[in-house]
Motif scaffolding. Structure first.
Motif, PDB file in Angstrom:
ATOM      1  N   HIS A 104      -2.845 -10.972  -6.194  1.00  0.00           N
ATOM      2  CA  HIS A 104      -1.909 -11.892  -5.550  1.00  0.00           C
ATOM      3  C   HIS A 104      -2.546 -13.215  -5.142  1.00  0.00           C
ATOM      4  O   HIS A 104      -1.843 -14.086  -4.609  1.00  0.00           O
ATOM      5  N   VAL A 105      -3.847 -13.388  -5.370  1.00  0.00           N
ATOM      6  CA  VAL A 105      -4.531 -14.589  -4.877  1.00  0.00           C
ATOM      7  C   VAL A 105      -3.950 -15.859  -5.491  1.00  0.00           C
ATOM      8  O   VAL A 105      -3.660 -16.835  -4.789  1.00  0.00           O
ATOM      9  N   ALA A 106      -3.791 -15.886  -6.827  1.00  0.00           N
ATOM     10  CA  ALA A 106      -3.254 -17.077  -7.486  1.00  0.00           C
ATOM     11  C   ALA A 106      -1.840 -17.379  -6.992  1.00  0.00           C
ATOM     12  O   ALA A 106      -1.482 -18.535  -6.741  1.00  0.00           O
ATOM     13  N   ARG A 107      -1.030 -16.340  -6.824  1.00  0.00           N
ATOM     14  CA  ARG A 107       0.350 -16.533  -6.374  1.00  0.00           C
ATOM     15  C   ARG A 107       0.383 -17.164  -4.977  1.00  0.00           C
ATOM     16  O   ARG A 107       1.122 -18.124  -4.720  1.00  0.00           O
ATOM     17  N   PHE A 108      -0.445 -16.638  -4.067  1.00  0.00           N
ATOM     18  CA  PHE A 108      -0.448 -17.169  -2.706  1.00  0.00           C
ATOM     19  C   PHE A 108      -1.082 -18.556  -2.631  1.00  0.00           C
ATOM     20  O   PHE A 108      -0.789 -19.321  -1.716  1.00  0.00           O
ATOM     21  N   SER A 109      -1.950 -18.882  -3.610  1.00  0.00           N
ATOM     22  CA  SER A 109      -2.492 -20.241  -3.654  1.00  0.00           C
ATOM     23  C   SER A 109      -1.380 -21.241  -3.927  1.00  0.00           C
ATOM     24  O   SER A 109      -1.323 -22.321  -3.314  1.00  0.00           O
ATOM     25  N   TYR A 110      -0.476 -20.899  -4.847  1.00  0.00           N
ATOM     26  CA  TYR A 110       0.672 -21.758  -5.118  1.00  0.00           C
ATOM     27  C   TYR A 110       1.605 -21.827  -3.911  1.00  0.00           C
ATOM     28  O   TYR A 110       2.087 -22.896  -3.532  1.00  0.00           O
ATOM     29  N   ILE A 111       1.884 -20.670  -3.313  1.00  0.00           N
ATOM     30  CA  ILE A 111       2.794 -20.633  -2.167  1.00  0.00           C
ATOM     31  C   ILE A 111       2.220 -21.418  -0.997  1.00  0.00           C
ATOM     32  O   ILE A 111       2.943 -22.150  -0.301  1.00  0.00           O
ATOM     33  N   ALA A 112       0.915 -21.281  -0.756  1.00  0.00           N
ATOM     34  CA  ALA A 112       0.267 -22.034   0.326  1.00  0.00           C
ATOM     35  C   ALA A 112       0.385 -23.531   0.085  1.00  0.00           C
ATOM     36  O   ALA A 112       0.633 -24.311   1.016  1.00  0.00           O
ATOM     37  N   LYS A 113       0.208 -23.947  -1.179  1.00  0.00           N
ATOM     38  CA  LYS A 113       0.344 -25.363  -1.522  1.00  0.00           C
ATOM     39  C   LYS A 113       1.774 -25.838  -1.259  1.00  0.00           C
ATOM     40  O   LYS A 113       1.991 -26.913  -0.672  1.00  0.00           O
ATOM     41  N   GLY A 114       2.772 -25.032  -1.672  1.00  0.00           N
ATOM     42  CA  GLY A 114       4.166 -25.405  -1.443  1.00  0.00           C
ATOM     43  C   GLY A 114       4.509 -25.465   0.034  1.00  0.00           C
ATOM     44  O   GLY A 114       5.200 -26.391   0.488  1.00  0.00           O
ATOM     45  N   ALA A 115       4.023 -24.481   0.808  1.00  0.00           N
ATOM     46  CA  ALA A 115       4.282 -24.469   2.252  1.00  0.00           C
ATOM     47  C   ALA A 115       3.607 -25.645   2.945  1.00  0.00           C
ATOM     48  O   ALA A 115       4.172 -26.249   3.870  1.00  0.00           O
ATOM     49  N   ASP A 116       2.400 -25.986   2.493  1.00  0.00           N
ATOM     50  CA  ASP A 116       1.671 -27.104   3.083  1.00  0.00           C
ATOM     51  C   ASP A 116       2.405 -28.424   2.830  1.00  0.00           C
ATOM     52  O   ASP A 116       2.462 -29.298   3.703  1.00  0.00           O
ATOM     53  N   LEU A 117       2.980 -28.577   1.617  1.00  0.00           N
ATOM     54  CA  LEU A 117       3.761 -29.781   1.314  1.00  0.00           C
ATOM     55  C   LEU A 117       4.996 -29.868   2.208  1.00  0.00           C
ATOM     56  O   LEU A 117       5.339 -30.944   2.718  1.00  0.00           O
ATOM     57  N   LEU A 118       5.669 -28.719   2.407  1.00  0.00           N
ATOM     58  CA  LEU A 118       6.831 -28.699   3.292  1.00  0.00           C
ATOM     59  C   LEU A 118       6.441 -29.055   4.719  1.00  0.00           C
ATOM     60  O   LEU A 118       7.157 -29.777   5.420  1.00  0.00           O
ATOM     61  N   ALA A 119       5.271 -28.556   5.167  1.00  0.00           N
ATOM     62  CA  ALA A 119       4.794 -28.839   6.524  1.00  0.00           C
ATOM     63  C   ALA A 119       4.503 -30.327   6.715  1.00  0.00           C
ATOM     64  O   ALA A 119       4.625 -30.857   7.824  1.00  0.00           O
ATOM     65  N   LYS A 120       4.125 -31.000   5.613  1.00  0.00           N
ATOM     66  CA  LYS A 120       3.809 -32.428   5.694  1.00  0.00           C
ATOM     67  C   LYS A 120       5.019 -33.313   5.403  1.00  0.00           C
ATOM     68  O   LYS A 120       4.884 -34.527   5.254  1.00  0.00           O
ATOM     69  N   GLY A 121       6.181 -32.688   5.277  1.00  0.00           N
ATOM     70  CA  GLY A 121       7.403 -33.459   5.118  1.00  0.00           C
ATOM     71  C   GLY A 121       7.840 -33.683   3.688  1.00  0.00           C
ATOM     72  O   GLY A 121       8.863 -34.326   3.440  1.00  0.00           O
ATOM     73  N   SER A 122       7.094 -33.146   2.712  1.00  0.00           N
ATOM     74  CA  SER A 122       7.471 -33.311   1.316  1.00  0.00           C
ATOM     75  C   SER A 122       8.367 -32.154   0.882  1.00  0.00           C
ATOM     76  O   SER A 122       8.085 -30.992   1.181  1.00  0.00           O
ATOM     77  N   ASP A 123       9.439 -32.500   0.180  1.00  0.00           N
ATOM     78  CA  ASP A 123      10.373 -31.469  -0.275  1.00  0.00           C
ATOM     79  C   ASP A 123      10.095 -31.057  -1.715  1.00  0.00           C
ATOM     80  O   ASP A 123      10.893 -30.357  -2.338  1.00  0.00           O
ATOM     81  N   LYS A 124       8.952 -31.496  -2.250  1.00  0.00           N
ATOM     82  CA  LYS A 124       8.623 -31.200  -3.646  1.00  0.00           C
ATOM     83  C   LYS A 124       8.316 -29.716  -3.826  1.00  0.00           C
ATOM     84  O   LYS A 124       7.556 -29.122  -3.069  1.00  0.00           O
ATOM     85  N   ALA A 125       8.930 -29.107  -4.833  1.00  0.00           N
ATOM     86  CA  ALA A 125       8.710 -27.688  -5.116  1.00  0.00           C
ATOM     87  C   ALA A 125       7.478 -27.512  -5.984  1.00  0.00           C
ATOM     88  O   ALA A 125       7.256 -28.264  -6.935  1.00  0.00           O
ATOM     89  N   VAL A 126       6.656 -26.530  -5.657  1.00  0.00           N
ATOM     90  CA  VAL A 126       5.489 -26.184  -6.470  1.00  0.00           C
ATOM     91  C   VAL A 126       5.928 -25.147  -7.494  1.00  0.00           C
ATOM     92  O   VAL A 126       6.538 -24.135  -7.153  1.00  0.00           O
ATOM     93  N   ILE A 127       5.618 -25.422  -8.751  1.00  0.00           N
ATOM     94  CA  ILE A 127       6.000 -24.517  -9.847  1.00  0.00           C
ATOM     95  C   ILE A 127       4.736 -24.014 -10.522  1.00  0.00           C
ATOM     96  O   ILE A 127       3.824 -24.786 -10.817  1.00  0.00           O
ATOM     97  N   SER A 128       4.677 -22.734 -10.776  1.00  0.00           N
ATOM     98  CA  SER A 128       3.517 -22.138 -11.443  1.00  0.00           C
ATOM     99  C   SER A 128       3.809 -21.954 -12.927  1.00  0.00           C
ATOM    100  O   SER A 128       4.833 -21.383 -13.302  1.00  0.00           O
ATOM    101  N   THR A 129       2.895 -22.448 -13.758  1.00  0.00           N
ATOM    102  CA  THR A 129       3.009 -22.235 -15.207  1.00  0.00           C
ATOM    103  C   THR A 129       2.163 -21.053 -15.667  1.00  0.00           C
ATOM    104  O   THR A 129       2.162 -20.718 -16.850  1.00  0.00           O
ATOM    105  N   GLU A 130       1.435 -20.450 -14.744  1.00  0.00           N
ATOM    106  CA  GLU A 130       0.595 -19.308 -15.110  1.00  0.00           C
ATOM    107  C   GLU A 130       1.450 -18.073 -15.358  1.00  0.00           C
ATOM    108  O   GLU A 130       2.526 -17.908 -14.793  1.00  0.00           O
ATOM    109  N   LYS A 131       0.919 -17.187 -16.203  1.00  0.00           N
ATOM    110  CA  LYS A 131       1.613 -15.943 -16.509  1.00  0.00           C
ATOM    111  C   LYS A 131       1.159 -14.848 -15.551  1.00  0.00           C
ATOM    112  O   LYS A 131      -0.003 -14.787 -15.151  1.00  0.00           O
ATOM    113  N   ASP A 132       2.109 -13.997 -15.185  1.00  0.00           N
ATOM    114  CA  ASP A 132       1.757 -12.851 -14.357  1.00  0.00           C
ATOM    115  C   ASP A 132       0.899 -11.878 -15.153  1.00  0.00           C
ATOM    116  O   ASP A 132       1.143 -11.651 -16.341  1.00  0.00           O
ATOM    117  N   LEU A 133      -0.097 -11.311 -14.492  1.00  0.00           N
ATOM    118  CA  LEU A 133      -0.967 -10.319 -15.135  1.00  0.00           C
ATOM    119  C   LEU A 133      -0.420  -8.907 -14.961  1.00  0.00           C
ATOM    120  O   LEU A 133      -0.905  -7.970 -15.591  1.00  0.00           O
TER     121      LEU A 133
END
Length: 744
Positions: A104-133
């Motif tokens: 789950h590390v890669a998944r939470f890295s993306y989620i943390a990035k998305g949450a951090d952007l929301l915390a800083k006022g950005s509404d930009k969605a983080v999208i992962s192009t990586e494939k699930d293992l």
């Protein structure tokens, strides 16, 4: 990679979303948080949910912790040893929210990035192009494919198989007709034998003419069967070869259009195996198995109908052991599928290693690692041989046992049939006929015990082939893509990019370049210079911002049109194993010989080419090993010149060359860059002495922009790079050096 799992209804109710609040990211976490991070306690009902207002940690229906995003200073996923944690910084203090395993590390890295952007006022969605293992539904590891074979089901794969066969439906119909005729011939033979025995042989009531008629009839049927089978096999072989050829062509073409990001995630040996071996397995199935399936089934059904019409009890007795075979085959089906996947996986590893070592044989020999590499390859070969031996041993034991069990039914029918003949219930001819039909039934059944192995082998190969064919290119044209005639004005507008979205390599980079300018990109290794070049060539798409060429967004330019107007000279020059002429013409296949010579002269390559044994038809060897580094580089420059590019990319084009070769190449580059917009990367700053401007990239951003003298006067990062190079050569930068851009 999925970043927003659908929450169970009870957990959605536990969240108590307020008006206007919506879930942006949600993911399960699987480790309980303990002070001792070495301890692992797995949990099943934990979720982290990020809304546009809050970050919530759930365990079951209980909210364990909750933070308002507006109060969070920083949200980070931190990988640890064999696990990871999600942390929040609030009021200067860091809090650990949850722990999770490495899956789950890669998944939470993306989620943390998305949450951090929301915390800083950005509404930009983080999208992962990586494939699930791992499979989202069943949690099993994916066997080198994008979809889970277990959850995807066989129906989908069979649909793909029949879709693959659809263009050849008329050939398949012809094969089916041949198979039906072959089955009819097989089914009528026992009837002819029964009548001959009962009417002619029993009590010696027949004549020699009856014997001759019987022999001629059987001979005619045998000859017809031979002709039909020859025709059927010919059609099957032709069909198998055609399908295999089409699949290889489809795979190769697909690999050509897939993005560089896909290629970087796959091993060369794995892709080679899918193009060659997997398509060969499908061809073998079409040739050896598919052509016999329908005739076998038709023959078995016909034999059963006749047997039941003759004697129901005797037929049931002869089939008594078939149920055991069906159960055994069903129970071992999944194991057989896993065995094939593991064998293919080990085979891929061998081919990938073989390809790496053969390509890098010069390095292997330079370091004297021949024995070490041989040992390593033997270890991989031994792993493959162990898996293959285990699989073949299993099949060598399993299928003969099944065949013996099925054969026991024939002994039962012979025993009871013999008693029926002695009791006068059945004639000798009828018994012979029944035993013949039993043989017709059990012969195909014996063949069909191997059918699951063949089918699963084919499905595994088809699964691997369509894993590539179903892949969508990350870089692709859209309906409104246009062709443009590039003039050379480049606008890089606040771009951000990372090979993984949560780990940006370039952040907020902006730069305006006018037509004909030469931009030198300098900076420490890993700063993002080559990444910027990759984005300019649109090998990757930016995550944020835009790159515009002559006012047109690079994403709106047709990919082929864009690449046809870009010239590239790389540090590691790649030449194909062919002639010098063909390597230069690679950029423009319809170029005339005169155009090739002009390009070679402009690249200072013509003089050394005409001195080679066959001139422009000289064979350069694998990767151009018969030429020196400087000669290969000049051929690469000639290749770039031939296409008359409007935009030129130079990536360390003169590194690791001797002084004379560098001088020759510098002359060629001066002619090549004249009037063209050029981006050049160089660690040897003397290479950039003709640059219009120098752009220093540091810490993933543009740190400095200016001419050599302006940056030297500024005494910043560029000044430090020049000073370090001159100090390494035993001199200190003075006024004279500063007045001569990039002189070492």
């Amino acid at each position: 990679m999925k970043l927003n799992y659908k929450l169970p209804k009870k957990l959605q109710e536990a969240l108590k979303l307020s008006a206007g609040e919506e879930i942006r990211y949600s993911s399960p976490y699987d480790l309980a948080y303990e002070n001792n991070i070495a301890k692992k306690e797995y949990i099943k009902d934990g979720y982290v949910v990020v809304t546009n207002l809050r970050l919530v940690v759930l365990k079951g229906e209980e909210i364990v912790s909750e933070y308002k995003l507006s109060e969070c200073e920083k949200i980070v996923c931190e990988p640890l040893i064999d696990n990871g944690i999600l942390t929040v910084t609030k009021d200067g203090k860091q809090y650990c929210l949850v722990r999770f395993s490495m899956r789950h590390v890669a998944r939470f890295s993306y989620i943390a990035k998305g949450a951090d952007l929301l915390a800083k006022g950005s509404d930009k969605a983080v999208i992962s192009t990586e494939k699930d293992l791992y499979c989202e539904k069943c949690g099993r590891a994916l066997p080198g494919t994008n979809r889970c074979p277990r959850c995807d089901g066989k129906a989908g794969m069979w649909n793909k198989f029949f879709r693959l066969c659809n263009p050849y439906k008329w050939r398949l119909l012809a094969i089916s007709l041949f198979m039906i005729f072959s089955s009819l011939c097989s089914l009528v033979t026992p009837e002819i034998q029964q009548r001959f025995i009962d009417d002619s042989l029993v009590n010696a009531q027949g004549t020699y003419a009856d014997v001759v008629r019987f022999v001629v009839t059987m001979l005619a049927i045998t000859l017809m069967l031979i002709c039909v089978n020859v025709a059927k096999n010919w059609w099957c072989v032709t069909l198998g070869a055609r399908i295999s050829m089409d699949l290889r062509s489809m795979l190769y073409n697909k690999i050509q259009i897939l993005s560089l990001s896909f290629m970087n995630k796959r091993k060369p040996g794995e892709l080679i195996n899918r193009i060659t071996r997997d398509t060969a397995h499908i061809r073998s199935f079409m040739e050896s198995v598919f052509g016999n399936i329908f005739s076998t089934l038709f023959t078995m059904i016909g034999a059963l109908i006749v047997m039941f019409s003759m004697d129901v009890m005797l037929t049931l007795a002869s089939m008594a052991f078939i149920i055991f075979v069906v159960i055994a085959t069903r129970l071992w089906r999944k194991k057989i599928h896993r065995m094939f996947r593991m064998q293919r996986f080990k085979d891929d590893k061998i081919h990938s290693r073989l390809q790496d070592v053969i390509s890098g044989m010069r390095v292997v020999k330079s370091f004297g690692k021949e024995r070490a590499e041989s040992k390593r390859f033997m270890e991989l070969a031994d792993e493959f041989a162990t898996v293959q031996k285990r699989n073949e041993t299993f099949f060598a034991i399993f299928y003969p046992i099944l065949t013996f069990i099925m054969g026991a039914g024939m002994y039962l029918s012979t025993y009871f049939g013999g008693r029926f003949v002695l009791d006068g219930v059945m004639t000798a001819g009828e018994l012979t006929q029944f035993i013949a039909y039993t043989g017709i039934l059990y012969g195909p059944l014996g063949w069909m015990t191997n059918l699951p192995r063949s089918i699963l082998q084919m499905l595994t190969s088809l699964e691997r082939v369509y894993d590539v064919l179903d892949e969508e290119p990350a870089i692709a044209d859209h309906e409104k893509s246009v062709d443009i005639d590039i003039q050379g004005n480049i606008e890089i507008d606040d771009i951000t990019f990372g090979y993984k979205a949560y780990d940006p390599v370039l952040e907020h980079v902006s730069l305006n370049v006018k037509k004909g300018e030469m931009i030198g990109l300098v900076g420490p290794s890993g700063a993002g210079k080559s990444t910027l070049i990759n984005l300019l060539m649109r090998l990757y798409d930016v995550d944020d911002g835009a790159i515009r060429i002559d006012g047109t967004d690079i994403k709106d330019i047709r990919v082929e049109n864009l690449h046809s107007q870009i010239g590239v000279v790389l540090q590691e020059t790649f030449l194909f194993s062919g002639t010098i002429l063909n390597n230069i013409k690679f950029a423009k296949s319809d170029a005339t010989f005169e155009e090739v010579v002009m390009a070679a002269k402009a690249a200072n390559a013509h003089d050394f080419i005409v001195k080679t044994p066959d001139g422009y038809n000289t064979y350069v060897g694998e990767h151009g090993h018969k030429l020196s580094g400087g000669e290969r580089q000049r051929i690469a420059i000639a290749r770039a010149i031939l296409n008359d590019p409007k935009l030129l990319i130079l990536d360390e084009a003169t590194s690791a060359l001797d002084t004379e070769s560098e001088y020759m190449i510098q002359q060629a580059l001066e002619r090549l860059t004249e009037g063209r917009t050029t981006f050049a990367i160089a660690h040897r700053l003397s290479t950039l002495r003709n640059a219009t401007r120098l752009v220093v990239i540091d810490a993933h951003k543009v740190a400095e922009v200016g001419t050599h003298n302006e940056l030297m006067d500024k005494k910043g990062i560029y000044y430090g790079l020049v000073t370090a190079q001159l100090q390494m050569q035993g001199s200190i930068p003075g006024e004279e050096q500063e007045d001569k851009p990039g002189e070492e």
